[in-house]
Design a protein around this motif. Structure first.
Motif, mmCIF file in Angstrom:
data_model
loop_
_atom_site.group_PDB
_atom_site.id
_atom_site.type_symbol
_atom_site.label_atom_id
_atom_site.label_comp_id
_atom_site.label_asym_id
_atom_site.label_seq_id
_atom_site.Cartn_x
_atom_site.Cartn_y
_atom_site.Cartn_z
ATOM 1 N N TYR A 122 0.849 -1.193 0.000
ATOM 2 C CA TYR A 122 0.000 0.000 0.000
ATOM 3 C C TYR A 122 0.885 1.243 0.000
ATOM 4 N N THR A 123 0.579 2.192 -0.857
ATOM 5 C CA THR A 123 1.312 3.453 -0.909
ATOM 6 C C THR A 123 0.310 4.600 -0.857
ATOM 7 N N LEU A 183 -1.013 8.178 -1.412
ATOM 8 C CA LEU A 183 -0.773 9.254 -2.374
ATOM 9 C C LEU A 183 -1.698 10.428 -2.070
ATOM 10 N N ASP A 222 -2.585 -4.814 -10.029
ATOM 11 C CA ASP A 222 -2.509 -3.469 -9.450
ATOM 12 C C ASP A 222 -3.920 -2.928 -9.239
ATOM 13 N N LYS A 275 -0.980 -2.732 -4.472
ATOM 14 C CA LYS A 275 -0.411 -3.745 -5.372
ATOM 15 C C LYS A 275 -0.424 -5.103 -4.679
ATOM 16 N N TRP A 281 -13.925 0.035 -12.071
ATOM 17 C CA TRP A 281 -13.911 0.254 -10.627
ATOM 18 C C TRP A 281 -15.299 -0.006 -10.060
ATOM 19 N N ASP A 295 -2.595 3.615 -3.329
ATOM 20 C CA ASP A 295 -2.169 2.617 -4.321
ATOM 21 C C ASP A 295 -2.073 1.253 -3.641
ATOM 22 N N THR A 329 -6.012 9.057 -2.196
ATOM 23 C CA THR A 329 -5.689 7.889 -3.016
ATOM 24 C C THR A 329 -4.730 6.953 -2.293
ATOM 25 N N TYR A 365 -9.747 13.300 -11.327
ATOM 26 C CA TYR A 365 -9.204 11.950 -11.482
ATOM 27 C C TYR A 365 -9.268 11.455 -12.933
ATOM 28 N N LYS A 419 -6.818 -2.294 -12.242
ATOM 29 C CA LYS A 419 -6.205 -1.847 -13.489
ATOM 30 C C LYS A 419 -6.602 -2.744 -14.666
ATOM 31 N N TYR A 439 -9.754 4.494 -3.304
ATOM 32 C CA TYR A 439 -10.068 5.919 -3.172
ATOM 33 C C TYR A 439 -11.071 6.075 -2.035
ATOM 34 N N THR A 453 -6.221 0.339 -6.925
ATOM 35 C CA THR A 453 -6.140 1.627 -6.237
ATOM 36 C C THR A 453 -7.405 1.820 -5.416
#
Length: 599
Positions: A166-167, A169, A296, A177, A243, A175, A173, A312, A258, A300, A298
């Motif tokens: 998890y990243t 942003l 991948d 993976k 999504w 991210d 958001t 977005y 993705k 939100y 994401t």
């Protein structure tokens, strides 16, 4: 017969006194609310100081795992505060730092706003191992590692390594993976089942309103198409979803894949009371390559703010339910734009709505003028209409209708012109019905005794529940009902009464309508009630100005007499109506002749 020509001086004085009392009432509660807000703010600061450091605990959703084995990791920025649980490697807490949730105990929006907390969200990837056993990542124990704005959760299952990375942003958001190594040794599946169970929390004052706005939302066809589903079940097994999200009144939790979700289905169920509004269950598949899950995603966790959603470029702006077609365009490009312009003047939200109403009424004033001019012309030719009704009292209704239309035609009166204001008001009303409860700039904005213009005001609380009304009375809704009744009295004086038996009395129906309107407005956004109170009060003033200042009945009478002397050209609509009536009359005569022959 004595005609109702509107309101007399006593009624005008009563209306003025009502307005003075109402505004005095509003200012009194505005000052009272300000003092309460200051006291509440002081109490909140004290409470925050006491709870500056408070340990968090993860909820154990797997009975085989002891609480001591569960670890948590945290990430945060100025928008989101996130917590991750080692059990399932999931997001276990999401707090939106710039917003507050409504507290029904204190009747204030002063609580931290959590979209996810206390295990109300539970998701994972499910597949079968080669023995047929079902494996779900939400049951695995991960080891968390934090590195800057990223956290990596790693789990081992029979020698296979599963990592969730998890990243955090900007712009709400996260991210996400998924990476696996050695999974192909224990499974032969070519797709994994993503399962998400989500109980949405009650964040707003109006529970029924927020519940009705909570639903599935999703995009497909490479983000080009959007759909939503507020029903019990959702099935999109033929589409690949870009999504899938769960939308609430002002916030939404969305996960984007993705490579898309396939064979999607879900269901939802209302929760009648408590801290949760609805239970959502979603299931969709994601592809695996060589039996390895490397995809991948994401997350939100975002407020439904239109400029943010559009930024977005993923069709998120469609989540905001502003209405279809030109209704939505009216909200997006006129009402929201107009609100932003007026709000930039430094006015509070209630006064912004007040100025908006005046501007809208000014734009519509030419149409209102035509409507009231038509009403005045109808009043002048009323004696001629009464003569026609008396002359054809026992005659064929079709002949009476033709004679009545001939009177209108000679006088130059177009009855259809009176329908135009009503037709114009319908899309405006529906647009505002969508605008006020969904415009996040109004959320939490108080005005006089209304603490939130996107919810009802409940200053008058009832000791019991009234069907279709609830356990309160909205002052804005009551005030709006009163001015609509006054407006109805003023505009129904020239309405022609039904001449045929069985036909409804339109005057009675017009008086019933404002009362039924109260039931609708009582649980709606107070901003909508305030808008229509101001709108109808302005309507009353406009009528008085038009009636006593602009329109002159003597000139109108002279104009009608002049119209009668002019040669008349039959318009397309009038010609069509005449032909239809003549055709109907001929058919009726033919049927009578056939009946006479049979006799």
């Amino acid at each position: 017969m004595q005609q109702n020509n509107g309101i007399d001086k006593k009624q005008m004085i009563s209306f003025a006194v009502l307005c003075l009392v109402l505004f005095g009432f509003m200012f009194y509660f505005q000052n009272k609310q300000t003092k309460e807000a200051e006291l509440k703010a002081q109490q909140q600061k004290t409470e925050q100081a006491k709870n500056a450091v408070k340990p968090t605990q993860a909820t154990n959703i797997n009975p085989s795992v002891t609480p001591n084995a569960i670890q948590t990791a945290s990430l945060g920025n100025n928008e989101l505060k996130l917590e991750f649980s080692s059990l399932g490697g999931q997001v276990s807490k999401v707090e939106l730092l710039k917003y507050k949730a409504y507290d029904h105990k204190t009747d204030h929006a002063d609580q931290p706003l959590y979209l996810i907390n206390k295990n109300n969200s539970n998701y994972g990837f499910q597949f079968k191992d080669k023995t047929g056993k079902v494996v779900n990542t939400k049951d695995l124990v991960f080891s968390p590692t934090v590195n800057g704005n990223a956290v990596t959760l790693t789990a081992d299952y029979n020698g296979a390594v599963i990592q969730f990375i998890y990243t955090l942003l900007p712009k709400y958001t996260l991210d996400f993976k998924v990476r696996t190594q050695g999974l192909s040794k224990i499974t032969s599946d070519n797709k994994a089942d993503f399962i998400w169970d989500y109980n949405v929390r009650n964040l707003e004052k109006g529970r029924a309103q927020e519940q009705s706005h909570s639903e599935f939302s999703y995009a497909f066809n490479n983000y080009k198409d959007y759909d939503y589903d507020g029903r019990t079940t959702m099935e999109e097994e033929k589409e690949t979803l870009n999504w899938i999200g769960v939308k609430q009144q002002f916030f939404s939790s969305v996960i984007e894949a993705k490579n898309g979700f396939i064979q999607s289905k879900g269901n939802q169920e209302n929760v009648e009371e408590g801290e949760y509004l609805k239970k959502f269950n979603y299931e969709g598949f994601v592809q695996m390559t060589g039996s390895e899950l490397n995809q991948d995603f994401t997350w939100y966790f975002m407020p439904l703010d239109l400029p943010l959603l559009k930024s977005y470029d993923k069709n998120f702006d469609e989540i905001l339910p502003l209405g279809w077609s030109f209704i939505g365009a009216m909200n997006r490009y006129f009402f929201m734009w107009l609100y932003g312009i007026i709000a930039s003047w430094g006015l509070s939200a209630g006064w912004v709505i007040f100025v908006m109403t005046i501007i809208v009424k000014l734009i519509l004033s030419p149409i209102m003028y035509k409507q009231h001019k038509l009403s005045a012309m109808m009043k002048v030719i009323r004696p001629e209409i009464d003569e026609v009704n008396a002359k054809f009292k026992d005659a064929d209704p079709m002949k009476k209708q033709q004679a009545t239309m001939e009177v209108y035609r000679k006088a130059g009166v177009n009855q259809m012109a009176g329908c135009l204001p009503a037709l114009v008001q319908i899309p405006i009303f529906y647009a505002l019905f969508r605008f006020f409860p969904n415009f996040i700039d109004l959320r939490g904005q108080g005005f006089w005794f209304a603490k939130d213009l996107t919810a009802y005001d409940d200053l008058i609380k009832l000791p019991f529940k009234v069907p279709f009304l609830g356990d309160h009375l909205s002052i804005f809704a009551l005030a709006c009902t009163v001015v609509i009744l006054i407006y109805t009295v003023m505009t129904s004086g020239n309405m022609q009464q039904p001449q045929q038996e069985g036909m409804p009395n339109m005057k009675v129906l017009m008086y019933i309508f404002p009362v039924t309107f109260l039931f609708f407005l009582n649980t709606s956004a107070s901003g909508l009630s305030w808008y229509y109170f101001v709108s109808n009060a302005i309507n009353i003033l406009i009528i008085l100005v038009i009636k006593y200042v602009i329109l002159d009945e003597k000139k109108i009478h002279a104009q009608i007499q002049s119209n009668k002397e002019k040669p008349k050209t039959e318009g397309k609509f009038q010609k069509k109506m005449r032909e239809m009536m003549e055709s109907a009359q001929q058919q009726q005569q033919a049927q009578e002749q056939q009946r006479n022959k049979k006799k």
